[in-house]
Design a protein around this motif. Sequence first.
Motif, mmCIF file in Angstrom:
data_model
loop_
_atom_site.group_PDB
_atom_site.id
_atom_site.type_symbol
_atom_site.label_atom_id
_atom_site.label_comp_id
_atom_site.label_asym_id
_atom_site.label_seq_id
_atom_site.Cartn_x
_atom_site.Cartn_y
_atom_site.Cartn_z
ATOM 1 N N MET A 74 -7.457 -7.337 -3.173
ATOM 2 C CA MET A 74 -7.110 -5.697 -3.434
ATOM 3 C C MET A 74 -6.425 -5.482 -4.818
ATOM 4 O O MET A 74 -5.746 -6.326 -5.198
ATOM 5 N N PRO A 75 -7.088 -4.281 -5.489
ATOM 6 C CA PRO A 75 -6.420 -4.032 -6.781
ATOM 7 C C PRO A 75 -4.685 -3.734 -6.091
ATOM 8 O O PRO A 75 -4.395 -3.471 -5.056
ATOM 9 N N PRO A 128 -4.997 -2.054 4.476
ATOM 10 C CA PRO A 128 -5.942 -1.203 4.033
ATOM 11 C C PRO A 128 -7.247 -1.629 4.537
ATOM 12 O O PRO A 128 -7.516 -2.997 4.053
ATOM 13 N N ILE A 129 -8.225 -0.915 4.774
ATOM 14 C CA ILE A 129 -9.686 -1.508 4.968
ATOM 15 C C ILE A 129 -10.615 -0.671 4.170
ATOM 16 O O ILE A 129 -11.576 -1.194 3.786
ATOM 17 N N LEU A 130 -10.466 0.997 4.532
ATOM 18 C CA LEU A 130 -11.392 1.747 3.650
ATOM 19 C C LEU A 130 -10.538 3.084 3.340
ATOM 20 O O LEU A 130 -9.363 3.311 4.023
ATOM 21 N N TYR A 131 -11.146 3.547 2.499
ATOM 22 C CA TYR A 131 -10.519 5.154 1.884
ATOM 23 C C TYR A 131 -11.656 5.915 1.285
ATOM 24 O O TYR A 131 -12.520 5.486 0.925
ATOM 25 N N ASP A 132 -11.492 7.239 1.343
ATOM 26 C CA ASP A 132 -12.039 7.967 0.468
ATOM 27 C C ASP A 132 -11.786 8.722 -0.498
ATOM 28 O O ASP A 132 -10.237 8.618 -0.570
ATOM 29 N N HIS A 133 -12.132 9.695 -1.148
ATOM 30 C CA HIS A 133 -11.476 10.251 -2.097
ATOM 31 C C HIS A 133 -11.129 11.944 -1.766
ATOM 32 O O HIS A 133 -12.281 12.459 -1.424
ATOM 33 N N VAL A 134 -10.242 12.653 -2.006
ATOM 34 C CA VAL A 134 -10.192 14.016 -2.003
ATOM 35 C C VAL A 134 -10.233 14.622 -3.348
ATOM 36 O O VAL A 134 -9.233 14.690 -4.143
ATOM 37 N N LYS A 165 -8.805 -10.556 7.585
ATOM 38 C CA LYS A 165 -9.330 -11.142 6.190
ATOM 39 C C LYS A 165 -10.724 -11.104 6.188
ATOM 40 O O LYS A 165 -11.302 -10.839 5.158
ATOM 41 N N HIS A 166 -11.488 -10.986 7.300
ATOM 42 C CA HIS A 166 -12.806 -10.735 7.601
ATOM 43 C C HIS A 166 -13.072 -9.355 7.383
ATOM 44 O O HIS A 166 -14.205 -9.169 6.451
ATOM 45 N N LEU A 167 -12.344 -8.394 7.629
ATOM 46 C CA LEU A 167 -12.750 -7.076 7.520
ATOM 47 C C LEU A 167 -12.406 -6.613 6.084
ATOM 48 O O LEU A 167 -13.122 -5.660 5.664
ATOM 49 N N VAL A 168 -11.650 -7.363 5.177
ATOM 50 C CA VAL A 168 -11.433 -7.125 3.829
ATOM 51 C C VAL A 168 -12.475 -7.832 2.950
ATOM 52 O O VAL A 168 -12.096 -8.055 1.413
ATOM 53 N N SER A 169 -13.265 -8.877 3.613
ATOM 54 C CA SER A 169 -13.879 -9.737 2.737
ATOM 55 C C SER A 169 -14.868 -9.099 1.938
ATOM 56 O O SER A 169 -15.206 -8.031 2.242
ATOM 57 N N LEU A 170 -15.514 -9.663 0.955
ATOM 58 C CA LEU A 170 -16.565 -8.988 0.002
ATOM 59 C C LEU A 170 -17.846 -8.445 0.615
ATOM 60 O O LEU A 170 -17.950 -7.378 0.553
ATOM 61 N N ASN A 171 -18.602 -9.308 1.362
ATOM 62 C CA ASN A 171 -19.516 -8.843 1.992
ATOM 63 C C ASN A 171 -19.360 -7.692 3.171
ATOM 64 O O ASN A 171 -20.112 -6.903 3.373
ATOM 65 N N ILE A 172 -18.412 -8.109 4.056
ATOM 66 C CA ILE A 172 -18.001 -7.063 5.000
ATOM 67 C C ILE A 172 -17.788 -5.664 4.361
ATOM 68 O O ILE A 172 -18.069 -4.786 4.993
ATOM 69 N N GLN A 173 -16.969 -5.723 3.430
ATOM 70 C CA GLN A 173 -16.563 -4.469 2.815
ATOM 71 C C GLN A 173 -17.664 -3.776 2.323
ATOM 72 O O GLN A 173 -17.900 -2.442 2.476
ATOM 73 N N HIS A 218 -11.825 -3.919 -1.395
ATOM 74 C CA HIS A 218 -11.961 -5.307 -2.152
ATOM 75 C C HIS A 218 -12.314 -4.997 -3.556
ATOM 76 O O HIS A 218 -13.144 -3.914 -3.804
ATOM 77 N N SER A 219 -11.728 -5.595 -4.544
ATOM 78 C CA SER A 219 -11.803 -5.170 -5.886
ATOM 79 C C SER A 219 -13.116 -5.469 -6.332
ATOM 80 O O SER A 219 -13.690 -4.961 -7.502
ATOM 81 N N GLN A 220 -14.046 -6.534 -5.815
ATOM 82 C CA GLN A 220 -15.213 -6.892 -6.406
ATOM 83 C C GLN A 220 -16.528 -6.321 -5.646
ATOM 84 O O GLN A 220 -17.775 -6.450 -5.757
ATOM 85 N N SER A 221 -16.158 -5.800 -4.333
ATOM 86 C CA SER A 221 -17.331 -5.566 -3.297
ATOM 87 C C SER A 221 -18.118 -4.211 -3.807
ATOM 88 O O SER A 221 -17.526 -3.368 -4.628
ATOM 89 N N GLY A 222 -19.511 -4.244 -3.537
ATOM 90 C CA GLY A 222 -20.305 -3.121 -3.801
ATOM 91 C C GLY A 222 -19.836 -2.086 -2.898
ATOM 92 O O GLY A 222 -19.333 -2.097 -1.827
ATOM 93 N N CYS A 223 -20.162 -0.716 -3.468
ATOM 94 C CA CYS A 223 -20.083 0.498 -2.976
ATOM 95 C C CYS A 223 -21.095 1.143 -2.452
ATOM 96 O O CYS A 223 -22.280 0.915 -2.932
#
Length: 400
Positions: free
Chosen positions: A108-109, A126-132, A325-333, A346-351
């Motif tokens: 993570m950043p 942290p697992i996920l977040y959104d933007h307000v 670690k699984h939930l914050v891994s690149l592919n799962i993210q 994850h700093s490198q995962s796709g969104c």
Amino acid sequence: MMKKNKKILIVIGAIVFAIGVALGIFLGLANRVYRIAIYDLPETLSSGIKKQAEGSGIKIDVSVIDGKEPFSVSESKKYDAVITWNGAFAKSLSKLAPEIPANVYSVMPTSVRSSGMIDGKYKAVPILYDHVPIFICKSAAKNIDEDVGFASLSELESFMENAGEDFSFSMISAGSIDEYLYEFLSMMAESILGGEGYKKLCDAICEKREFREVLDDELAKSSDGKKLSLRTVMDKIFEWQSKSLIQRQWYTITQDDLFNLMQYKSFLVGSMPMDYYRNMPRRVSYSYSVFKFPPLDPDMKHGMVSNEVVMIPRSNKKPLLNLEKHLVSLNIQERLSNVTTYTVVHSQSGCFDSIADDARFFAASTPFGPLQMLDKAAFTSAETAKKFADDVREYLVNGI
């Protein structure tokens, strides 16, 4: 000789017994099923996280618990981990949690990683977040760089004063709904108080203090040394109402009102939950672009108001660490983002899309990272959150 043989048999028996116990413990741990509770999350989030958790290869039993059901810290002891919103309830759960190894956060950043710290220790993952954010009509926003947005709150005010002349309303929100009210209040509070001051406000309210009791607490200081408080924030909102920068009675506007005004592009700037915006008909939402809410003082350290999902474990047993670690891994993210539309940690995962990717950039580029909205950051009771929201509306009517 018989005594000697007897001693040998006793020793051998003890060794066999110890091996049996150790083997029993090993097999017991290997076959143990870990109970995970997913609490108070929308169905899209809970089902998406549940599916990815169950595909981890770790023996788990996932229970999805609706936020309307009673679920206390005491009740949480039945589970090995709880996945829920970051904020006041997560903080209360963290008292039962161990300090989590730093290597869980290595993907993570720095600023996102820090949102998992409670009372100075890593207690939440942290697992996920959104933007307000705010939403600006594209016809007026065509010359604004969406990556940069507005440098300051005064810049946004000038924009609304000038471009707002071509719209029925410069800014609007469905403030009759508590979630919308808290969203706008959270953005304004973080903008004016900075990240540290915003967190102090959340902590002050979390101490079960009412609106009037925290109104004049000194939460931060301006660059010229003036005291900044919740009253400072409220008075700025009241000033916007007086100048019609925001619809004068925005705290009475309903969701239907907001939608009807939006489909006819009747307002310049809107404040609404990202989930609501994403679920609108494309023909309506496409007319508005997403922008980060600007700070009053860009020289202060800020965060990004958001809704963040975290995991609070009750131990550092290897299967739980592996699940984290699984939930914050690149592919799962990336899978989680595609299903939920939320932003990855994850700093490198796709969104999911460019909006979610922008939110990751905004959060990573701020010292305080994702900061939970006031309703979840400050309250563990829906009743007290509603009472506080009603007190805010009363202040906005009278301005005192």
